[in-house]
Design an enzyme around this catalytic site. Structure first.
Site, PDB file in Angstrom:
ATOM      1  N   GLY A  49       0.796  -1.224   0.000  1.00  0.00           N
ATOM      2  CA  GLY A  49       0.000   0.000   0.000  1.00  0.00           C
ATOM      3  C   GLY A  49       0.831   1.278   0.000  1.00  0.00           C
ATOM      4  O   GLY A  49       0.333   2.365   0.293  1.00  0.00           O
TER       5      GLY A  49
ATOM      6  N   GLY B  15       3.073   1.899  -2.681  1.00  0.00           N
ATOM      7  CA  GLY B  15       3.614   2.091  -4.020  1.00  0.00           C
ATOM      8  C   GLY B  15       4.796   1.193  -4.350  1.00  0.00           C
ATOM      9  O   GLY B  15       5.380   1.287  -5.427  1.00  0.00           O
ATOM     10  N   LEU B  16       5.152   0.293  -3.413  1.00  0.00           N
ATOM     11  CA  LEU B  16       6.346  -0.524  -3.656  1.00  0.00           C
ATOM     12  C   LEU B  16       6.081  -1.652  -4.660  1.00  0.00           C
ATOM     13  O   LEU B  16       6.965  -2.007  -5.445  1.00  0.00           O
ATOM     14  CB  LEU B  16       6.881  -1.092  -2.335  1.00  0.00           C
ATOM     15  N   GLY B  17       4.856  -2.207  -4.668  1.00  0.00           N
ATOM     16  CA  GLY B  17       4.504  -3.224  -5.664  1.00  0.00           C
ATOM     17  C   GLY B  17       4.596  -2.635  -7.069  1.00  0.00           C
ATOM     18  O   GLY B  17       5.133  -3.255  -7.990  1.00  0.00           O
TER      19      GLY B  17
ATOM     20  N   TYR C 235      -2.534  -4.744 -11.705  1.00  0.00           N
ATOM     21  CA  TYR C 235      -1.740  -4.843 -12.938  1.00  0.00           C
ATOM     22  C   TYR C 235      -2.277  -3.904 -14.026  1.00  0.00           C
ATOM     23  O   TYR C 235      -1.512  -3.366 -14.818  1.00  0.00           O
ATOM     24  CB  TYR C 235      -1.717  -6.282 -13.444  1.00  0.00           C
TER      25      TYR C 235
HETATM   26  C1  LIG Z   1      -0.453  -7.316  -5.204  1.00  0.00           C
HETATM   27  C2  LIG Z   1       0.681  -6.666  -4.429  1.00  0.00           C
HETATM   28  C3  LIG Z   1       2.010  -7.122  -5.038  1.00  0.00           C
HETATM   29  C4  LIG Z   1       0.563  -5.145  -4.535  1.00  0.00           C
HETATM   30  O1  LIG Z   1       1.663  -4.544  -3.862  1.00  0.00           O
HETATM   31  P1  LIG Z   1       1.515  -3.126  -3.101  1.00  0.00           P
HETATM   32  O2  LIG Z   1       2.890  -2.689  -2.740  1.00  0.00           O
HETATM   33  O3  LIG Z   1       0.532  -3.227  -2.033  1.00  0.00           O
HETATM   34  O4  LIG Z   1       0.916  -2.236  -4.280  1.00  0.00           O
HETATM   35  P2  LIG Z   1       1.136  -0.661  -4.486  1.00  0.00           P
HETATM   36  O5  LIG Z   1       1.060   0.028  -3.162  1.00  0.00           O
HETATM   37  O6  LIG Z   1       2.357  -0.423  -5.283  1.00  0.00           O
HETATM   38  O7  LIG Z   1      -0.143  -0.299  -5.352  1.00  0.00           O
HETATM   39  C5  LIG Z   1      -0.058   0.357  -6.618  1.00  0.00           C
HETATM   40  C6  LIG Z   1      -1.457   0.730  -7.031  1.00  0.00           C
HETATM   41  O8  LIG Z   1      -2.268  -0.433  -7.195  1.00  0.00           O
HETATM   42  C7  LIG Z   1      -3.369  -0.423  -6.297  1.00  0.00           C
HETATM   43  N1  LIG Z   1      -3.538  -1.782  -5.782  1.00  0.00           N
HETATM   44  C8  LIG Z   1      -2.676  -2.511  -5.069  1.00  0.00           C
HETATM   45  N2  LIG Z   1      -3.171  -3.719  -4.803  1.00  0.00           N
HETATM   46  C9  LIG Z   1      -4.393  -3.766  -5.378  1.00  0.00           C
HETATM   47  C10 LIG Z   1      -5.414  -4.736  -5.456  1.00  0.00           C
HETATM   48  N3  LIG Z   1      -5.271  -5.943  -4.906  1.00  0.00           N
HETATM   49  N4  LIG Z   1      -6.558  -4.430  -6.129  1.00  0.00           N
HETATM   50  C11 LIG Z   1      -6.700  -3.213  -6.716  1.00  0.00           C
HETATM   51  N5  LIG Z   1      -5.775  -2.253  -6.666  1.00  0.00           N
HETATM   52  C12 LIG Z   1      -4.631  -2.517  -6.011  1.00  0.00           C
HETATM   53  C13 LIG Z   1      -2.990   0.546  -5.211  1.00  0.00           C
HETATM   54  O9  LIG Z   1      -4.134   1.113  -4.635  1.00  0.00           O
HETATM   55  C14 LIG Z   1      -2.158   1.559  -5.964  1.00  0.00           C
HETATM   56  O10 LIG Z   1      -3.021   2.457  -6.656  1.00  0.00           O
HETATM   57  P3  LIG Z   1      -2.556   3.994  -6.952  1.00  0.00           P
HETATM   58  O11 LIG Z   1      -1.361   3.901  -7.907  1.00  0.00           O
HETATM   59  O12 LIG Z   1      -3.767   4.584  -7.601  1.00  0.00           O
HETATM   60  O13 LIG Z   1      -2.191   4.583  -5.647  1.00  0.00           O
HETATM   61  C15 LIG Z   1       0.642  -7.028  -2.948  1.00  0.00           C
HETATM   62  O14 LIG Z   1      -0.606  -6.655  -2.418  1.00  0.00           O
HETATM   63  C16 LIG Z   1       0.849  -8.502  -2.640  1.00  0.00           C
HETATM   64  O15 LIG Z   1       1.981  -8.949  -2.512  1.00  0.00           O
HETATM   65  N6  LIG Z   1      -0.253  -9.275  -2.488  1.00  0.00           N
HETATM   66  C17 LIG Z   1      -0.177 -10.675  -2.121  1.00  0.00           C
HETATM   67  C18 LIG Z   1       0.416 -11.531  -3.197  1.00  0.00           C
HETATM   68  C19 LIG Z   1      -0.358 -11.479  -4.510  1.00  0.00           C
HETATM   69  O16 LIG Z   1      -1.574 -11.527  -4.550  1.00  0.00           O
HETATM   70  N7  LIG Z   1       0.397 -11.384  -5.646  1.00  0.00           N
HETATM   71  C20 LIG Z   1      -0.129 -11.378  -6.982  1.00  0.00           C
HETATM   72  C21 LIG Z   1      -0.324 -12.791  -7.480  1.00  0.00           C
HETATM   73  S1  LIG Z   1      -0.933 -12.833  -9.162  1.00  0.00           S
END
Ligand SMILES: CC(C)(COP(=O)(O)OP(=O)(O)OC[C@H]1O[C@@H](n2cnc3c(N)ncnc32)[C@H](O)[C@@H]1OP(=O)(O)O)[C@@H](O)C(=O)NCCC(=O)NCCS
Ligand SMILES: CC(C)(COP(=O)(O)OP(=O)(O)OC[C@H]1O[C@@H](n2cnc3c(N)ncnc32)[C@H](O)[C@@H]1OP(=O)(O)O)[C@@H](O)C(=O)NCCC(=O)NCCS
Lengths: 175, 175
Positions: A120, A122-124, A155
């Protein structure tokens, strides 16, 4: 966190423009100016402590996989990216992703994960933009992945289009 | 053709059970008993004449790709399967498919093609069943692909499920 978020809004550019692009390690950003200074950095080395990786995957509830196979998968991935938080002499694995590829046309990204405590911020997004940047540096034109239903939107914001032109993700199941 | 079709209905089993499973070549079946005898065979060698492969891809209307990149992609594919029709001393390339993989968990199948003159005889099914058999022999559990809208049904009959549990195919497009 707000500070991080704003930095990452254009994260493809925000990623350490001054660092060497082909090195195995890049610093994403530094935070704090005092003794609590912390750095986020990316690495493409394959020699990651597999127990640390397992802990990260455990933290998001993924099922355990034999370390022997994980090691083999890392060796035969085209690109392995790990994301680290560094404070002083300490480094903690906070994110991971890898891609398989034919080294020419296609790459497929697997195992994208950010530690719950680091989500949450921005690192993803930064991790994925780093993957994309590296794959494009290698002249890969077709970057693909299979997205779980719950992360399609994540994505999509990064420029990935679901089922373009009716293309379907298909998985084989034994009868 | 009807003869071929019936032979292939259970093609995972029909594929030359007597041949050595790890060899680079397997005979699928022989047809005819006279001078016109013809054999269909599979090969996993990567040293395919790239001009012949280009002709096959041309025949189904795929756009041309630089041979240098095609060669690289073949070298870095986990599995390359070609299907040949052999008559006497002549061999003709009539089918092709390849897979990328991390050698441990996942494989992704690309570039599945059967020559138009050989289509509709169960050969695409036989080729895919051969791919699946080989990938499973290598202990790959997750066999995946991205299917064009028009061939989803073809893969579905082979045991591939579209968008299982809401998983989506995602392709990255530059902004
Ligand atoms: C999916 C994951 C990698 C996202 O990482 P994160 O660091 O939380 O994501 P970020 O903070 O960089 O989010 C970037 C943007 O995507 C959005 N976002 C992140 N996760 C989201 C989700 N599950 N659904 C919708 N939007 C999402 C954020 O709100 C943010 O939006 P913004 O640019 O408008 O502010 C992380 O939640 C994770 O590791 N989840 C568990 C493993 C998983 O499900 N992996 C994917 C398998 S296919
Ligand atoms: C798709 C392709 C490989 C199929 O090969 P083929 O040898 O004609 O297929 P087969 O004869 O083995 O067909 C097996 C079964 O699938 C069915 N089938 C074949 N193509 C189909 C299609 N496009 N849509 C629906 N069903 C199809 C057949 O009717 C047959 O059914 P049956 O088992 O009930 O008799 C071939 O048509 C081809 O090369 N097409 C052009 C390239 C292409 O589109 N590749 C896929 C890119 S994702």
């Amino acid at each position: 966190m707000a500070f991080w978020k704003s930095l990452f809004n254009n994260s493809a550019n925000a990623i350490a423009p001054s660092s060497k692009t082909q090195s195995e390690e890049e610093t994403l950003l530094k935070t704090g100016e005092t003794k609590q200074e912390s750095k986020i950095l990316f690495s493409t080395t394959r020699s990651i402590d597999l127990y640390e990786l397992e802990e990260l995957c455990d933290a998001v509830g993924w099922s355990r996989r034999p370390l022997r196979k994980v090691r083999k998968a890392m060796q035969h991935s085209f690109l392995v990216v790990s994301m680290w938080e560094e404070r002083g002499a300490n480094r903690r694995l906070i994110g991971f992703a890898r891609a398989t590829s034919d080294h020419a046309f296609n790459a497929t990204i697997w195992d994208v994960v950010v530690h719950p405590k680091a989500q949450g911020k921005g690192l993803g997004k930064a991790l994925m933009n780093y993957m994309i940047k590296r794959l494009r540096q290698e002249d890969i034109s077709n970057i693909t992945l299979f997205a779980d239903a719950g992360v399609v939107e994540f994505y999509n914001r990064l420029g990935f289009v679901p089922d373009p032109e009716g293309i379907k993700a298909m998985f084989w199941y034994p009868e």
